[in-house]
Design an enzyme around this catalytic site. Structure first.
Site, mmCIF file in Angstrom:
data_model
loop_
_atom_site.group_PDB
_atom_site.id
_atom_site.type_symbol
_atom_site.label_atom_id
_atom_site.label_comp_id
_atom_site.label_asym_id
_atom_site.label_seq_id
_atom_site.Cartn_x
_atom_site.Cartn_y
_atom_site.Cartn_z
ATOM 1 N N SER A 19 29.635 48.444 14.502
ATOM 2 C CA SER A 19 29.501 49.891 14.309
ATOM 3 C C SER A 19 30.185 50.273 13.007
ATOM 4 O O SER A 19 31.370 49.993 12.838
ATOM 5 C CB SER A 19 30.193 50.649 15.442
ATOM 6 O OG SER A 19 29.622 50.316 16.667
ATOM 7 N N GLU A 58 34.363 53.478 10.950
ATOM 8 C CA GLU A 58 35.129 52.619 11.849
ATOM 9 C C GLU A 58 35.562 51.380 11.069
ATOM 10 O O GLU A 58 36.647 50.854 11.243
ATOM 11 C CB GLU A 58 34.239 52.222 13.031
ATOM 12 C CG GLU A 58 35.027 51.959 14.288
ATOM 13 C CD GLU A 58 34.934 50.530 14.746
ATOM 14 O OE1 GLU A 58 35.993 49.882 14.812
ATOM 15 O OE2 GLU A 58 33.829 50.069 15.033
ATOM 16 N N ARG A 75 39.231 53.252 19.425
ATOM 17 C CA ARG A 75 39.217 52.490 18.164
ATOM 18 C C ARG A 75 40.475 52.765 17.330
ATOM 19 O O ARG A 75 40.424 52.879 16.112
ATOM 20 C CB ARG A 75 37.982 52.823 17.320
ATOM 21 C CG ARG A 75 36.685 52.415 17.936
ATOM 22 C CD ARG A 75 36.626 50.897 18.086
ATOM 23 N NE ARG A 75 35.277 50.465 18.355
ATOM 24 C CZ ARG A 75 34.702 50.467 19.558
ATOM 25 N NH1 ARG A 75 35.383 50.854 20.617
ATOM 26 N NH2 ARG A 75 33.457 50.058 19.706
HETATM 27 N N1 EPU Z 1 21.604 55.728 20.738
HETATM 28 C C1 EPU Z 1 20.670 56.320 19.908
HETATM 29 N N2 EPU Z 1 20.188 55.601 18.867
HETATM 30 C C2 EPU Z 1 20.562 54.305 18.630
HETATM 31 C C3 EPU Z 1 21.500 53.687 19.479
HETATM 32 C C4 EPU Z 1 22.026 54.439 20.526
HETATM 33 O O1 EPU Z 1 20.300 57.463 20.085
HETATM 34 O O2 EPU Z 1 20.080 53.735 17.637
HETATM 35 C C5 EPU Z 1 22.164 56.517 21.846
HETATM 36 C C6 EPU Z 1 21.502 56.146 23.148
HETATM 37 O O3 EPU Z 1 21.245 57.314 23.883
HETATM 38 C C7 EPU Z 1 22.528 55.303 23.869
HETATM 39 C C8 EPU Z 1 23.837 55.876 23.350
HETATM 40 O O4 EPU Z 1 23.544 56.296 21.999
HETATM 41 O O5 EPU Z 1 22.394 55.420 25.250
HETATM 42 C C9 EPU Z 1 24.969 54.885 23.301
HETATM 43 O O6 EPU Z 1 24.534 53.719 22.606
HETATM 44 P P1 EPU Z 1 25.282 52.317 22.749
HETATM 45 O O7 EPU Z 1 25.439 51.966 24.179
HETATM 46 O O8 EPU Z 1 24.628 51.331 21.862
HETATM 47 O O9 EPU Z 1 26.767 52.651 22.252
HETATM 48 P P2 EPU Z 1 27.377 53.250 20.902
HETATM 49 O O10 EPU Z 1 28.233 54.407 21.287
HETATM 50 O O11 EPU Z 1 26.322 53.520 19.888
HETATM 51 C C10 EPU Z 1 29.526 51.805 21.163
HETATM 52 C C11 EPU Z 1 30.424 50.944 20.329
HETATM 53 C C12 EPU Z 1 29.802 49.557 20.139
HETATM 54 C C13 EPU Z 1 29.566 48.931 21.500
HETATM 55 C C14 EPU Z 1 28.657 49.887 22.316
HETATM 56 C C15 EPU Z 1 28.407 49.389 23.720
HETATM 57 C C16 EPU Z 1 31.616 52.504 18.858
HETATM 58 C C17 EPU Z 1 31.869 52.943 17.461
HETATM 59 N N3 EPU Z 1 30.693 51.561 19.031
HETATM 60 O O12 EPU Z 1 28.326 52.042 20.428
HETATM 61 O O13 EPU Z 1 30.749 48.748 19.460
HETATM 62 O O14 EPU Z 1 28.980 47.652 21.419
HETATM 63 O O15 EPU Z 1 29.280 51.179 22.405
HETATM 64 O O16 EPU Z 1 29.518 49.666 24.495
HETATM 65 O O17 EPU Z 1 32.259 53.006 19.777
HETATM 66 C C18 EPU Z 1 31.467 47.907 17.370
HETATM 67 O O18 EPU Z 1 32.487 48.562 17.538
HETATM 68 O O19 EPU Z 1 31.299 47.205 16.356
HETATM 69 C C19 EPU Z 1 30.403 48.006 18.360
HETATM 70 C C20 EPU Z 1 29.231 47.417 18.205
#
Ligand code: EPU
Length: 336
Positions: free
Chosen positions: A236, A331, A163
């Site tokens: 995010s 972010e 990011r």
């Molecule tokens: N999780 C939780 N609680 C939640 C959501 C997720 O505990 O409410 C845990 C779960 O274990 C899950 C892990 O976090 O397996 C990862 O969750 P997720 O795949 O949703 O990914 P994220 O790291 O929370 C990032 C990006 C998102 C992107 C997703 C999917 C950042 C800041 N965000 O989220 O990007 O869609 O991965 O690849 O890196 C954005 O930047 O606006 C955005 C939505």
């Protein structure tokens, strides 16, 4: 430039009601000298793409807002293996991904359905489902408004990180007008990311096309991320914090179910998990809250001001700090 009372509510996905001192729509390269004049006149000039990662903190933004609205997709080179395309910064990212997938051009299909413009993609190096914009960017074309000069920044010089890029917190005088992508014509699906892998295991498909992956990613995103047209949000709100091995081990010994991913230089902690563990997932405070299906996404239930969003963000950060001694970084880009 004229003073303006143009309401920017429709131009930020958090749907915050506000105006700027001056507002300008950039639609073609011929207007670049004019943008230099605006930049000279308003030392605080904010460049706005789709407004999907922007939080306007006040109802009157100091300085000018230049909204990037230029359009066009042009093929520069093509051979059997790949294709080089120049895309105007004001094109919708989502639209460009669909355009590419339809033609069988791949590399960006995992980045389907991300709101915002093409010009914003390199700025925060958008990433999702195991892909990042930097994987497919060849170079970025911008105009330095301070020096009144065109610049081409090769991928190696974009300082891409998680990011992050050379434009994220610096070089704000560089207006990105086009992004050039190198896309692959031989498709190898990238389904390593957990949510995508699990989907493919539940619904096996023999030879998915880029278009099919685009549809699947869209479906997964829609199942947990709020539609900004219905519930204002900026995706995010916080980044996933990176910690070193010692810090990771300290946390893991105390919090057994901590969600973290090993990286090159340490561990990336799931900010969504940290927030959820503090009991903030789905919690609402006045007009704002953390989303019930994705704890990392802050939502505007209607009528929230930038100040309410900033106060709530502080509260979330403090709660996470108190419980885990981890600092969350935002972010979303805050504009005063
Ligand atoms: N999780 C939780 N609680 C939640 C959501 C997720 O505990 O409410 C845990 C779960 O274990 C899950 C892990 O976090 O397996 C990862 O969750 P997720 O795949 O949703 O990914 P994220 O790291 O929370 C990032 C990006 C998102 C992107 C997703 C999917 C950042 C800041 N965000 O989220 O990007 O869609 O991965 O690849 O890196 C954005 O930047 O606006 C955005 C939505």
């Amino acid at each position: 430039m004229e003073k303006t009372t143009k309401n920017l509510k429709a131009f930020n996905t958090f749907a915050i009601d506000c105006t700027a001192e001056a507002y300008f729509e950039f639609t073609s390269k011929e207007q670049l000298p004019q943008t230099a004049q605006i930049y000279a006149q308003y030392p605080k000039t904010h460049i706005l793409g789709g407004g999907s990662n922007t939080v306007f903190l006040n109802n009157r933004i100091s300085g000018a807002v230049i909204r990037i609205c230029n359009k066009g997709i042009e093929t520069l080179e093509e051979n059997d293996r790949n294709v080089i395309v120049r895309v105007a910064a004001g094109e919708s990212w989502e639209g460009f991904v669909r355009w590419a997938c339809k033609r069988g051009y791949c590399g960006i299909e995992n980045l389907a359905a991300i709101p915002g413009t093409v010009g914003a993609a390199p700025v925060q190096n958008i990433g999702a489902y195991g892909a990042q914009a930097e994987d497919s960017i060849a170079w970025v074309e911008s105009f330095d408004m301070a020096r009144q000069k065109f610049i081409q920044t090769k991928k190696e010089d974009c300082r891409f990180g998680y990011r992050n890029s050379r434009w994220k917190s610096e070089n704000k005088q560089e207006l990105i007008h086009s992004v050039v992508f190198s896309l692959n014509k031989n498709f190898v699906p990238n389904t390593d990311y957990k949510a995508l892998r699990e989907y493919m295991e539940r619904n096996p498909e023999k030879n998915p096309t880029p278009e099919r992956i685009c549809e699947i990613v869209t479906e997964i995103r829609n199942s947990k991320l709020p539609d900004p047209k219905i519930l204002g949000n900026a995706g995010s709100f916080f980044k996933n914090p990176t910690v070193d091995k010692d810090e990771y081990e300290r946390l893991k010994s105390k919090f057994k179910d901590l969600v973290a991913f090993e990286e090159q230089n340490g561990y990336k902690l799931s900010a969504a998990w940290l927030i959820e563990s503090c009991g903030l997932k789905g919690k609402r405070f006045g007009n704002v809250g953390m989303h019930e299906k994705q704890a990392l996404v802050m939502v505007n239930y209607g009528g929230a001001t930038g100040k309410q969003i900033a106060d709530f963000a502080l509260r979330v950060r403090q709660t996470v700090k108190d419980r885990f001694d981890v600092d969350l970084q935002t972010e979303a880009h805050m504009v005063e």
